[in-house]
Design a protein around this motif. Structure first.
Motif, PDB file in Angstrom:
ATOM      1  N   ARG A 262     -13.308  -3.810 -10.373  1.00  0.00           N
ATOM      2  CA  ARG A 262     -12.085  -4.606 -10.383  1.00  0.00           C
ATOM      3  C   ARG A 262     -12.367  -6.000 -10.930  1.00  0.00           C
ATOM      4  NH1 ARG A 262      -8.202  -4.073  -6.704  1.00  0.00           N
ATOM      5  NH2 ARG A 262      -8.829  -5.919  -5.554  1.00  0.00           N
TER       6      ARG A 262
ATOM      7  N   ASN B 282      -8.533   2.270 -12.486  1.00  0.00           N
ATOM      8  CA  ASN B 282      -8.548   3.383 -11.543  1.00  0.00           C
ATOM      9  C   ASN B 282      -8.211   2.861 -10.141  1.00  0.00           C
ATOM     10  OD1 ASN B 282      -9.367   5.435  -9.724  1.00  0.00           O
ATOM     11  ND2 ASN B 282     -10.857   6.207 -11.211  1.00  0.00           N
ATOM     12  N   PRO B 283      -7.235   3.496  -9.455  1.00  0.00           N
ATOM     13  CA  PRO B 283      -6.877   3.027  -8.111  1.00  0.00           C
ATOM     14  C   PRO B 283      -8.066   3.020  -7.144  1.00  0.00           C
ATOM     15  CG  PRO B 283      -5.366   4.744  -8.837  1.00  0.00           C
ATOM     16  CD  PRO B 283      -6.423   4.645  -9.878  1.00  0.00           C
ATOM     17  N   ASN B 284      -9.077   3.846  -7.443  1.00  0.00           N
ATOM     18  CA  ASN B 284     -10.255   3.911  -6.561  1.00  0.00           C
ATOM     19  C   ASN B 284     -11.423   3.092  -7.096  1.00  0.00           C
ATOM     20  OD1 ASN B 284      -8.957   5.771  -4.808  1.00  0.00           O
ATOM     21  ND2 ASN B 284      -9.367   7.404  -6.295  1.00  0.00           N
ATOM     22  N   ALA B 285     -11.125   2.175  -7.990  1.00  0.00           N
ATOM     23  CA  ALA B 285     -12.183   1.360  -8.590  1.00  0.00           C
ATOM     24  C   ALA B 285     -12.928   0.580  -7.513  1.00  0.00           C
ATOM     25  CB  ALA B 285     -11.573   0.389  -9.600  1.00  0.00           C
ATOM     26  N   THR B 286     -14.203   0.384  -7.741  1.00  0.00           N
ATOM     27  CA  THR B 286     -15.002  -0.430  -6.816  1.00  0.00           C
ATOM     28  C   THR B 286     -14.655  -1.901  -7.024  1.00  0.00           C
ATOM     29  OG1 THR B 286     -16.775  -0.707  -8.423  1.00  0.00           O
ATOM     30  CG2 THR B 286     -16.917   1.220  -6.946  1.00  0.00           C
ATOM     31  N   GLU B 287     -15.120  -2.710  -6.108  1.00  0.00           N
ATOM     32  CA  GLU B 287     -14.858  -4.146  -6.196  1.00  0.00           C
ATOM     33  C   GLU B 287     -15.465  -4.702  -7.490  1.00  0.00           C
ATOM     34  OE1 GLU B 287     -12.871  -5.762  -4.453  1.00  0.00           O
ATOM     35  OE2 GLU B 287     -13.336  -7.853  -4.832  1.00  0.00           O
TER      36      GLU B 287
ATOM     37  N   GLU C  64       2.608   4.180  -1.095  1.00  0.00           N
ATOM     38  CA  GLU C  64       2.547   4.914  -2.363  1.00  0.00           C
ATOM     39  C   GLU C  64       3.943   5.210  -2.908  1.00  0.00           C
ATOM     40  OE1 GLU C  64      -1.474   4.807  -2.793  1.00  0.00           O
ATOM     41  OE2 GLU C  64       0.010   5.585  -4.199  1.00  0.00           O
TER      42      GLU C  64
ATOM     43  N   ARG D  92       0.825  -1.221   0.000  1.00  0.00           N
ATOM     44  CA  ARG D  92       0.000   0.000   0.000  1.00  0.00           C
ATOM     45  C   ARG D  92       0.858   1.270   0.000  1.00  0.00           C
ATOM     46  NH1 ARG D  92      -4.429  -2.426  -1.427  1.00  0.00           N
ATOM     47  NH2 ARG D  92      -5.295  -3.879   0.068  1.00  0.00           N
TER      48      ARG D  92
END
Lengths: 495, 258
Positions: free
Chosen positions: A67, A59-64, A44, A42
């Motif tokens: 993904r 996208n690093p903030n993609a939802t499950e 960065e 994790r």
């Protein structure tokens, strides 16, 4: 627990029961190995250093859900872009012959930890993507249909079990069709990297390579200090003054050591320096490339090529004619199958130090003062024998340098992995590692040998831990260690 | 059976079956080849995936592949034990099928005179052995899941071997009960197919069932796991070669001045 016992002929006990710590295995793995999971990096800063941003395709903030959709879509892309992946997804007949050939299954008896079980975690997705029946109508599912598949995708389970495969390719050897689960594992890990996922140990090791050119973050000054210490010790032990050459402008031979040879495997470094000196070679190391390992092999193509190119660039810097590769298993696979063809583009040869030593012995260029008074057995590192075409040379060396050499039952292409290859040398996987290495240690122990020998850095990190855990009267050394001991009549335990 | 239906099932369907088999298999192989190595023409960064050491030429690679396809030798390699039973089952089953197919070519080569008692003994012996081996493999398939506490078989895995067992069973039953005249009638029907001239098949329920089972199986082969025999020549772990190490040694010796 399973109904089948895996045992040697003449032995009543299962190989797991043969360990004095079997009761701990029962506590740990009676319910399978799904609880032993690799963590995800994790930090960065580390991820940025190793260029994960460049490799991420999500996208690093993609939802499950996003993904999972990406994962499933990439499986479909692999079917079009990877002949190996497609072949292995489609040609399995589920004969189950591979199950008891995988030492990760032998170590855990978890069905998901067998080659077919592991492959089916992905194959179950793959099959649902084909229209009609599995393959003939080559139309992958459309977006709507993909959505209906993703609910059944368990990314956590796939991550867990795909970080319990050492990529040793024992499955490919025994499978009647040659299905190589290691290649499926590499493909799936490539997808995980594109999703920004990599274990911390591997990421931090790669970070060291970016910063210093080696896995252990050894700076040039630190390397020179260690070399200084090593040549002094060689001088005390042998009366010979040698030189550990670094960064010579031009040399015939560029030697690539393992960075661990500067810490725990000093004997191997001594052996290498002695071999180069005794052969009278015009040689050097390169301070920006003190590394045989290539953790890119475990993770993704970009890093494999980048770290392989480090060696090519070093060879060009040193204007070398021959690159001699130190003792490393997985690194040899990347070297033999990526770096050597790249070196060939520049007219440079690439060989292993065991090949150089064996050829020198055959030519009478190395004379041993006294064979080491020890009984040794040789562990074939999987990536040497099942991916690197390197089988007999280490044996020739050991037979020339020790009094008694004994073959293990599972030797050559049938070798059992150390259990920590393929990126599994992680602390959080230790409960798995100490059992994953047991089949191989037990195989060696049964020969009655005092030493177990292999030219592989991960073996040198893993096997002593396994040997210690199971209280086996064995010691583990590298091949070049014995060369050094035999050249100068030095006690092998003092090397 | 109505004449029209016989015509469709035993004169039209054979051609369809053959086309689907050949085109389907070629298409599946084509899909594997079209998939390519990977990005940049490498297997995720590697030039080769060869698993067998000392595979230094394409000829030895071909030999290795053929050995896997026809001798199944990896099944006999020791890992704590040699699995003689599985190897025997696999070898007898597959070679039984090869021999049975070869025997059936006699339908198109009637000039090859083989005494009827010999044909009978060879056919029923090989058929029986193939059937027994097939049943053993089916039972093994079911048992493996119990022994290893694993669920790995898809429906397709049972269907494929069961279908072959059915074909062999029907063929054996036909052979054991068929009147002497059936062979000549079958030859006429078979030669009719190759010359595109309809000749009615022998009017025998077992013949109808056996041939229909074969035709439908031919259609099924390109789908799912029955494609497995054709996967080995296009498996990157099996084809490909390492450098000739003697050649490498000579070049290195030369460069080092040895």
């Amino acid at each position: 627990m399973v109904n089948v016992k895996v045992r040697y002929r003449g032995e009543g006990k299962d190989i797991l029961e043969a360990s004095p710590r079997y009761s701990e295995w029962v506590k740990e793995f009676s319910g399978g190995s799904g609880h032993v999971k690799a963590r995800v990096e994790r930090d960065e800063k580390t991820l940025s250093t190793i260029e994960m941003g460049k490799l991420m395709r999500i996208n690093p903030n993609a939802t499950e859900r996003e993904r999972k959709l990406y994962f499933v879509r990439r499986i479909g892309e692999l079917a079009r872009s990877s002949r190996a992946f497609r072949n292995y997804m489609e040609s399995c007949t589920h004969c189950g012959f591979c199950i008891d050939k995988c030492q990760m299954w032998l170590a855990t008896r978890d069905p998901n930890n067998s080659p077919v079980g592991r492959a089916d975690l992905v194959r179950n997705i793959y099959r649902r993507m084909r229209r009609l029946t599995y393959g003939l109508i080559d139309k992958l599912s459309d977006e709507k249909e993909l959505e209906s598949i993703i609910d059944s995708v368990d990314l956590d389970k796939i991550w867990t079990y795909y970080y319990q495969c050492t990529e040793c390719r024992r499955c490919a050897y025994f499978c009647p069709f040659g299905i190589d689960q290691a290649e499926v594992t590499r493909s799936i890990r490539q997808i995980f990297v594109e999703m920004g996922m990599m274990p911390p140990f591997i990421a931090k090791t790669m970070e060291c390579v970016y910063k210093t050119g080696n896995n252990m973050c050894i700076t040039r000054d630190a390397a020179l200090n260690v070399i200084d210490f090593v040549v002094n010790e060689i001088s005390e032990q042998t009366g010979k003054r040698m030189e550990g050459v670094v960064d010579k402008d031009k040399a015939d031979v560029l030697y690539i050591p393992s960075s661990t040879d500067f810490f725990t495997n000093i004997g191997t470094l001594k052996g290498a320096i002695a071999i180069m000196t005794e052969l009278g070679l015009n040689w050097t190391m390169d301070s920006q490339s003190l590394e045989v390992a290539n953790f890119g092999l475990f993770e993704d193509e970009y890093h494999l090529r980048r770290f392989g190119d480090n060696i090519v660039n070093a060879a060009l810097r040193r204007k070398a004619k021959v690159v001699v590769f130190g003792e490393c298993g997985h690194g040899w696979r990347a070297f033999k199958n990526y770096v050597v063809p790249r070196l060939a583009e520049h007219g440079i040869e690439g060989i292993s130090i065991t090949q150089l030593t064996a050829w020198a012995i055959k030519k009478g260029k190395l004379r041993f003062s006294k064979k080491v008074d020890a009984v040794v057995t040789y562990h074939d590192p999987c990536n040497l024998v099942r991916a690197g075409d390197l089988v007999e040379e280490p044996r020739l060396i050991l037979k020339s340098t020790v009094k008694e050499f004994r073959e293990r039952e599972h030797n050559r292409e049938r070798t059992l992995c150390c259990g920590a290859g393929g990126g599994l040398l992680l602390d959080e996987l230790m409960p798995l590692r100490v059992w994953a290495g047991w089949p191989s240690v037990y195989d060696a122990y049964r020969t009655g040998a005092q030493y177990m020998v292999a030219p592989c850095s991960i073996d040198k990190a893993q096997f002593p831990v396994v040997i210690e855990y199971h209280k086996v009267p064995l010691k583990f050394r590298g091949v070049s260690d014995f060369v050094y001991a035999a050249l100068y009549g030095v006690d092998i335990d003092a090397v | 059976m109505p004449t029209g239906l016989i015509y469709v099932l035993y004169f039209i369907l054979p051609y369809i079956s053959l086309v689907v088999l050949v085109v389907g298999v070629l298409y599946r192989i084509g899909l594997w080849l079209a998939a390519g190595k990977g990005p940049l023409g490498l297997y995720l960064g590697l030039h080769r995936l060869v698993v067998k050491p000392r595979q230094e030429g394409y000829l030895s690679a071909a030999g290795h592949i053929l050995a896997r396809m026809f001798t199944y030798y990896t099944i006999l390699k020791t890992s704590y034990r040699r699995d003689y039973a599985t190897w025997l089952g696999v070898a007898l089953f597959h070679w039984g099928i090869f021999l049975l197919i070869a025997f059936h070519l006699h339908l198109w080569l009637p000039q090859l005179t083989v005494p009827e008692p010999l044909m009978f003994i060879m056919g029923t012996t090989v058929g029986s052995v193939t059937l027994a081996a097939g049943v053993y493999l089916l039972v093994r398939r079911v048992n493996i899941q119990r022994v290893y506490s694993v669920t790995i078989n898809y429906l397709d895995d049972y269907v494929a071997v069961s279908w072959v067992i059915l074909i062999v069973t029907l063929g054996l039953a036909l052979r054991l009960t068929a009147p002497p005249s059936l062979f000549n009638e079958a030859v006429k029907w078979a030669l009719g197919l190759t010359s595109f001239k309809y000749a009615p098949p022998p009017s025998n329920p077992l013949f109808y069932a056996h041939v229909l089972a074969v035709e439908l199986f031919m259609v099924y082969i390109p789908f799912a796991k029955m494609i497995h025999p054709f996967s080995m020549p296009v498996n990157p772990a099996l084809y490909g070669r390492f450098e000739d190490i003697e050649e490498v040694r000579r070049r290195v010796m030369d460069k080092l001045g040895w």
